[in-house]
Design a protein around this motif. Structure first.
Motif, short mmCIF file in Angstrom:
data_model
loop_
_atom_site.label_atom_id
_atom_site.label_comp_id
_atom_site.label_asym_id
_atom_site.label_seq_id
_atom_site.Cartn_x
_atom_site.Cartn_y
_atom_site.Cartn_z
N THR A 51 42.92 36.97 42.75
CA THR A 51 43.52 37.54 43.96
C THR A 51 42.49 37.36 45.07
O THR A 51 41.32 37.71 44.90
N LEU A 52 42.93 36.82 46.19
CA LEU A 52 42.08 36.63 47.36
C LEU A 52 42.73 37.36 48.52
O LEU A 52 43.91 37.14 48.82
N CYS A 53 41.97 38.24 49.18
CA CYS A 53 42.48 38.98 50.33
C CYS A 53 41.51 38.88 51.50
O CYS A 53 40.29 38.80 51.30
N CYS A 118 46.90 38.13 51.62
CA CYS A 118 46.44 38.02 50.23
C CYS A 118 47.16 36.87 49.55
O CYS A 118 48.27 36.49 49.93
N LEU A 119 46.53 36.36 48.50
CA LEU A 119 47.09 35.27 47.72
C LEU A 119 46.77 35.53 46.26
O LEU A 119 45.63 35.86 45.92
N THR A 120 47.78 35.42 45.39
CA THR A 120 47.55 35.60 43.96
C THR A 120 48.02 34.36 43.21
O THR A 120 48.99 33.69 43.59
N TRP A 121 47.33 34.05 42.13
CA TRP A 121 47.70 32.92 41.26
C TRP A 121 47.22 33.23 39.85
O TRP A 121 46.16 33.85 39.65
N LEU A 127 52.29 31.36 38.30
CA LEU A 127 52.92 32.17 39.34
C LEU A 127 51.97 32.37 40.52
O LEU A 127 50.83 32.80 40.36
N THR A 128 52.47 32.05 41.71
CA THR A 128 51.69 32.06 42.93
C THR A 128 52.48 32.81 44.01
O THR A 128 53.68 32.61 44.15
N ALA A 129 51.80 33.66 44.77
CA ALA A 129 52.48 34.39 45.84
C ALA A 129 51.50 34.71 46.95
O ALA A 129 50.30 34.92 46.72
N PHE A 130 52.00 34.75 48.18
CA PHE A 130 51.27 35.28 49.33
C PHE A 130 51.75 36.69 49.62
O PHE A 130 52.92 37.03 49.36
N TYR A 131 50.86 37.48 50.17
CA TYR A 131 51.20 38.80 50.70
C TYR A 131 50.78 38.85 52.17
O TYR A 131 49.64 38.50 52.50
N VAL A 132 51.68 39.27 53.04
CA VAL A 132 51.39 39.40 54.46
C VAL A 132 51.60 40.86 54.84
O VAL A 132 52.72 41.38 54.76
N TYR A 185 41.33 38.31 38.67
CA TYR A 185 42.58 38.70 38.03
C TYR A 185 43.60 38.98 39.13
O TYR A 185 43.25 39.07 40.32
N VAL A 186 44.85 39.12 38.75
CA VAL A 186 45.92 39.36 39.71
C VAL A 186 46.09 40.87 39.91
O VAL A 186 46.34 41.61 38.96
N LEU A 187 45.94 41.30 41.14
CA LEU A 187 46.13 42.71 41.47
C LEU A 187 47.62 43.04 41.49
O LEU A 187 48.44 42.23 41.94
#
Length: 229
Positions: A51-53, A118-121, A127-132, A185-187
């Motif tokens: 997870t990158l934020c 944020c970005l999770t993978w 599974l990949t997703a952005f959070y805005v 890890y994925v939050l």
């Protein structure tokens, strides 16, 4: 300029050691091919999920302008890069020199007000997703079974087409970045929403913005603000 930036960073550390709450931000005031900040990871970047934020503000996200948001480069590849593309989409590249080998999302544009991004993978299912600002995008599948490798360098402000070199000012970041945290890890979505709201959340175990070490280059600078409690 580097001495000045180091003095600013020392001032941030000094404030943090007192009873005055402090928040540091990175300011990239100009479009250059020399200004960047290298982040020193607190653990190995060998990862099968992350997870990158970060919080970002920029006025460049208009028209046909590429903007590098995060760059982790090893000797041979852009190991983990996050972009605002020239067509206004946002993308993640993992271990590739191929501009077509990315997962691409349509997101609200960055602007002069801070956006919590944020970005999770994760590797097992890709599974990949952005959070805005705490809101999750749809999930996409990307690079199933991949593993991010260690041994590279992480920079903000520039995209390295070689190992910490060959920068292009037309891809540089101009604006302000703060709260850069990364976990291996994925939050959960609830935690990412708490991060956006400024509530307590686990501190990054790869990059922890409160204690991170960094190297500042060019016109980039570290700005310290006293937080409101």
């Amino acid at each position: 300029m580097k001495l000045f930036a180091n003095l600013l960073l020392f001032g941030c550390l000094h404030l943090a050691s007192t009873d005055m709450p402090m928040r540091k931000s990175l300011l990239f005031p100009l479009e250059t091919d020399t200004s960047y900040v290298e982040l020193i990871p607190q653990r190995n970047l060998s990862m099968t999920s992350f997870t990158l934020c970060m919080r970002l503000a920029t006025e460049l996200a208009t028209g046909n302008r590429e903007i590098i948001l995060f760059a982790y480069r090893t000797q041979n590849y852009d190991e983990l890069n996050v972009w605002r593309e020239s067509n206004g989409t946002y993308s993640l590249y993992l271990a590739t020199s191929n501009v077509n080998n990315a997962v691409v999302f349509k997101l609200p544009e960055l602007n002069a007000f801070q956006t919590h991004l944020c970005l999770t993978w994760e590797s097992q299912f890709g599974l990949t997703a952005f959070y805005v600002d705490g809101r999750r995008s749809l999930r996409k599948v990307y690079n199933v079974g991949h593993k991010v490798t260690a041994g590279g360098r992480v920079i903000l402000g520039q995209d390295a087409d070689a190992f910490l070199g060959k920068f292009d000012k037309k891809q540089s970041f101009v604006g302000e970045i703060t709260d850069v945290n990364m976990w291996n890890y994925v939050l959960p979505t609830a935690i990412i929403k708490d991060l956006h709201a400024g509530k307590y959340a686990p501190r990054g175990n790869v990059f922890d913005w409160e204690t991170i070490n960094m190297k500042v280059n060019g016109n980039a600078s570290v700005i310290c603000d006293r937080s409101v409690v």
